[in-house]
Write a protein that holds these residues in place. Structure first.
Motif, PDB file in Angstrom:
ATOM      1  N   SER A 176       0.843  -1.196   0.000  1.00 47.53           N
ATOM      2  CA  SER A 176       0.000   0.000   0.000  1.00 47.53           C
ATOM      3  C   SER A 176       0.876   1.242   0.000  1.00 47.53           C
ATOM      4  CB  SER A 176      -0.925   0.005   1.225  1.00 47.53           C
ATOM      5  OG  SER A 176      -0.165  -0.036   2.422  1.00 47.53           O
ATOM      6  N   GLY A 177       0.225   2.389  -0.157  1.00 47.07           N
ATOM      7  CA  GLY A 177       0.990   3.623  -0.096  1.00 47.07           C
ATOM      8  C   GLY A 177       0.340   4.755  -0.862  1.00 47.07           C
ATOM      9  N   PHE A 178       1.106   5.817  -1.056  1.00 45.17           N
ATOM     10  CA  PHE A 178       0.618   6.992  -1.783  1.00 45.17           C
ATOM     11  C   PHE A 178       1.771   7.636  -2.537  1.00 45.17           C
ATOM     12  CE2 PHE A 178       2.252   8.866   2.102  1.00 45.17           C
ATOM     13  CZ  PHE A 178       2.863  10.027   1.660  1.00 45.17           C
ATOM     14  N   CYS A 179       1.417   8.501  -3.471  1.00 45.54           N
ATOM     15  CA  CYS A 179       2.393   9.324  -4.176  1.00 45.54           C
ATOM     16  C   CYS A 179       1.792  10.711  -4.352  1.00 45.54           C
ATOM     17  CB  CYS A 179       2.751   8.711  -5.521  1.00 45.54           C
ATOM     18  SG  CYS A 179       4.018   9.642  -6.433  1.00 45.54           S
ATOM     19  N   ASP A 180       2.487  11.728  -3.886  1.00 46.07           N
ATOM     20  CA  ASP A 180       2.057  13.122  -4.011  1.00 46.07           C
ATOM     21  C   ASP A 180       3.030  13.877  -4.907  1.00 46.07           C
ATOM     22  OD1 ASP A 180      -0.098  12.826  -2.293  1.00 46.07           O
ATOM     23  OD2 ASP A 180       1.001  13.533  -0.533  1.00 46.07           O
ATOM     24  N   LEU A 181       2.507  14.681  -5.786  1.00 48.23           N
ATOM     25  CA  LEU A 181       3.298  15.625  -6.574  1.00 48.23           C
ATOM     26  C   LEU A 181       2.635  16.978  -6.435  1.00 48.23           C
ATOM     27  CD1 LEU A 181       5.594  16.146  -8.682  1.00 48.23           C
ATOM     28  CD2 LEU A 181       3.859  15.754 -10.455  1.00 48.23           C
ATOM     29  N   TRP A 182       3.357  17.972  -5.882  1.00 49.66           N
ATOM     30  CA  TRP A 182       2.726  19.272  -5.684  1.00 49.66           C
ATOM     31  C   TRP A 182       3.671  20.424  -6.005  1.00 49.66           C
ATOM     32  CZ3 TRP A 182       4.427  16.409  -1.471  1.00 49.66           C
ATOM     33  CH2 TRP A 182       5.209  17.057  -0.508  1.00 49.66           C
ATOM     34  N   TYR A 183       3.039  21.549  -6.342  1.00 50.69           N
ATOM     35  CA  TYR A 183       3.754  22.767  -6.701  1.00 50.69           C
ATOM     36  C   TYR A 183       4.192  23.499  -5.444  1.00 50.69           C
ATOM     37  CZ  TYR A 183       4.556  27.536  -8.398  1.00 50.69           C
ATOM     38  OH  TYR A 183       5.101  28.759  -8.667  1.00 50.69           O
ATOM     39  N   ASP A 184       5.465  23.902  -5.422  1.00 47.17           N
ATOM     40  CA  ASP A 184       6.011  24.713  -4.335  1.00 47.17           C
ATOM     41  C   ASP A 184       6.968  25.718  -4.955  1.00 47.17           C
ATOM     42  OD1 ASP A 184       7.602  25.749  -2.177  1.00 47.17           O
ATOM     43  OD2 ASP A 184       6.973  24.056  -0.948  1.00 47.17           O
ATOM     44  N   GLN A 185       6.628  26.985  -4.892  1.00 46.72           N
ATOM     45  CA  GLN A 185       7.398  28.018  -5.584  1.00 46.72           C
ATOM     46  C   GLN A 185       8.772  28.260  -4.981  1.00 46.72           C
ATOM     47  OE1 GLN A 185       4.913  31.496  -5.267  1.00 46.72           O
ATOM     48  NE2 GLN A 185       5.604  31.982  -3.206  1.00 46.72           N
ATOM     49  N   ARG A 186       9.062  27.667  -3.811  1.00 46.44           N
ATOM     50  CA  ARG A 186      10.332  27.950  -3.145  1.00 46.44           C
ATOM     51  C   ARG A 186      11.418  26.944  -3.466  1.00 46.44           C
ATOM     52  NH1 ARG A 186       7.107  27.857   2.340  1.00 46.44           N
ATOM     53  NH2 ARG A 186       6.709  25.873   1.304  1.00 46.44           N
ATOM     54  N   VAL A 187      11.110  25.835  -4.120  1.00 45.39           N
ATOM     55  CA  VAL A 187      12.111  24.799  -4.349  1.00 45.39           C
ATOM     56  C   VAL A 187      12.610  24.846  -5.785  1.00 45.39           C
ATOM     57  CG1 VAL A 187      11.094  23.314  -2.596  1.00 45.39           C
ATOM     58  CG2 VAL A 187      10.403  23.025  -4.989  1.00 45.39           C
ATOM     59  N   ARG A 188      13.744  24.216  -6.011  1.00 46.73           N
ATOM     60  CA  ARG A 188      14.320  24.163  -7.352  1.00 46.73           C
ATOM     61  C   ARG A 188      13.400  23.375  -8.280  1.00 46.73           C
ATOM     62  NH1 ARG A 188      19.954  21.184  -7.795  1.00 46.73           N
ATOM     63  NH2 ARG A 188      18.552  19.431  -7.336  1.00 46.73           N
ATOM     64  N   GLY A 189      13.004  23.977  -9.373  1.00 48.95           N
ATOM     65  CA  GLY A 189      12.084  23.333 -10.298  1.00 48.95           C
ATOM     66  C   GLY A 189      10.620  23.501  -9.932  1.00 48.95           C
ATOM     67  N   ASN A 190      10.330  24.033  -8.735  1.00 46.40           N
ATOM     68  CA  ASN A 190       8.970  24.366  -8.278  1.00 46.40           C
ATOM     69  C   ASN A 190       8.062  23.168  -8.013  1.00 46.40           C
ATOM     70  OD1 ASN A 190       9.212  27.094 -10.534  1.00 46.40           O
ATOM     71  ND2 ASN A 190       9.321  27.252  -8.305  1.00 46.40           N
ATOM     72  N   TRP A 191       8.616  21.947  -7.993  1.00 45.59           N
ATOM     73  CA  TRP A 191       7.785  20.777  -7.735  1.00 45.59           C
ATOM     74  C   TRP A 191       8.433  19.881  -6.685  1.00 45.59           C
ATOM     75  CZ3 TRP A 191       2.936  20.311  -9.560  1.00 45.59           C
ATOM     76  CH2 TRP A 191       2.581  21.139 -10.639  1.00 45.59           C
ATOM     77  N   ILE A 192       7.583  19.309  -5.819  1.00 46.73           N
ATOM     78  CA  ILE A 192       8.038  18.361  -4.806  1.00 46.73           C
ATOM     79  C   ILE A 192       7.360  17.019  -5.063  1.00 46.73           C
ATOM     80  CG2 ILE A 192       8.037  17.773  -2.341  1.00 46.73           C
ATOM     81  CD1 ILE A 192       8.161  20.704  -1.683  1.00 46.73           C
ATOM     82  N   LEU A 193       8.163  15.965  -5.036  1.00 44.60           N
ATOM     83  CA  LEU A 193       7.651  14.603  -5.171  1.00 44.60           C
ATOM     84  C   LEU A 193       7.818  13.889  -3.839  1.00 44.60           C
ATOM     85  CD1 LEU A 193       6.672  12.154  -6.912  1.00 44.60           C
ATOM     86  CD2 LEU A 193       9.110  11.621  -7.233  1.00 44.60           C
ATOM     87  N   MET A 194       6.756  13.208  -3.416  1.00 47.65           N
ATOM     88  CA  MET A 194       6.795  12.484  -2.144  1.00 47.65           C
ATOM     89  C   MET A 194       5.971  11.206  -2.287  1.00 47.65           C
ATOM     90  SD  MET A 194       7.751  12.321   1.008  1.00 47.65           S
ATOM     91  CE  MET A 194       7.291  11.706   2.618  1.00 47.65           C
ATOM     92  N   SER A 195       6.599  10.039  -2.037  1.00 46.52           N
ATOM     93  CA  SER A 195       5.885   8.773  -2.098  1.00 46.52           C
ATOM     94  C   SER A 195       6.335   7.896  -0.928  1.00 46.52           C
ATOM     95  CB  SER A 195       6.163   8.052  -3.418  1.00 46.52           C
ATOM     96  OG  SER A 195       5.424   6.836  -3.485  1.00 46.52           O
ATOM     97  N   GLU A 196       5.380   7.159  -0.349  1.00 43.01           N
ATOM     98  CA  GLU A 196       5.699   6.274   0.765  1.00 43.01           C
ATOM     99  C   GLU A 196       5.032   4.905   0.556  1.00 43.01           C
ATOM    100  OE1 GLU A 196       4.721   8.148   4.474  1.00 43.01           O
ATOM    101  OE2 GLU A 196       6.444   9.517   4.373  1.00 43.01           O
TER     102      GLU A 196
END
Length: 249
Positions: A176-196
């Motif tokens: 089981s798990g999840f995967c998130d991809l979201w916009y963040d204007q403060r990081v390099r490339g403006n996107w954060i990827l997070m999966s567990e």
């Protein structure tokens, strides 16, 4: 510390009222060992409380992550979501969600992920006839509230979330798990990827442990632009495993 205890008690009480699927997880995090040059200040243990409660109108879900150092609790993070069914087959739903948390003063290095946000959007939910396989896809507008740190300004973004669960081998194993991809204007490339992704051995399927709702397994925290290093940077890719135990109520 009193604020952290209040968050824990409030949502544990909510979870234990009415019919709900509840589990408590304990994860020993190996990040500080595998990335000794960057993550020596990373919390070593995380306790997670999850609750999922379906009803005639939709469903409610939340989890609380409680991070610990050997010297005590360092922070609490919450995601609380509510869905309202839009179709009779319950596949399409409106989704509203809150994200936020608190940190102890010595853990402000990691305070970025605790910035409060509200998410609004839609969800497509699917399950097999016996519920052994489930999948959800959510697309959401995300609004960040102004935070306590100078760099935590208010702004809008977007998030795409996938959630899955597969139980097999006669119930012995769960992936089981999840995967998130979201916009963040403060990081390099403006996107954060997070999966567990998580893998569990469900011991209550064994004949000698029928009434013991204990699962043993692991979780992989796969992320890019999310994990804060000891130097105050969050611009790297990490794969961080845990050793985990879960009790399902």
């Amino acid at each position: 510390m009193r604020k952290l205890q209040t968050v824990f008690l409030l949502f544990f009480l909510v979870a234990t009222t009415g019919r709900a699927q509840i589990n408590v997880q304990l994860h020993y995090d190996l990040g500080h060992s595998l990335y000794a040059d960057d993550l020596t200040e990373r919390p070593s243990t995380t306790a997670t409380i999850e609750m999922f409660h379906p009803d005639r109108w939709g469903s409610t879900f939340f989890f609380v992550d409680l991070d610990f150092y050997t010297r005590g609790m360092s922070g609490a993070y919450l995601e609380l979501a509510r869905e309202f069914n839009l179709t009779k087959n319950k596949q399409w739903a409106a989704h509203i969600e809150y994200n936020g948390g608190v940190s102890t003063p010595e853990n402000l290095t990691y305070g970025n992920r605790f910035q409060q946000a509200v998410l609004l959007g839609g969800a497509w939910n699917w399950h097999s006839a016996d519920y052994s396989r489930t999948f959800s896809l959510q697309t959401m507008y995300k609004y960040y509230f102004r935070g306590q740190q100078p760099y935590q300004n208010a702004y809008s973004g977007f998030q795409l979330t996938e959630v899955w669960g597969i139980t097999f081998a006669h119930g012995l194993c769960t992936f089981s798990g999840f995967c998130d991809l979201w916009y963040d204007q403060r990081v390099r490339g403006n996107w954060i990827l997070m999966s567990e992704p998580q893998f569990w051995f469900n011991l209550n399927t064994l004949r000698s442990m029928k009434d013991i709702n204990l699962s043993l397994g692991t979780e992989l925290e796969i992320s890019n632009n999310f994990v804060w290093t000891d130097k105050g940077r969050n611009d790297r890719f990490y794969v961080i495993p845990t050793l985990a135990a879960k009790w399902t109520f």
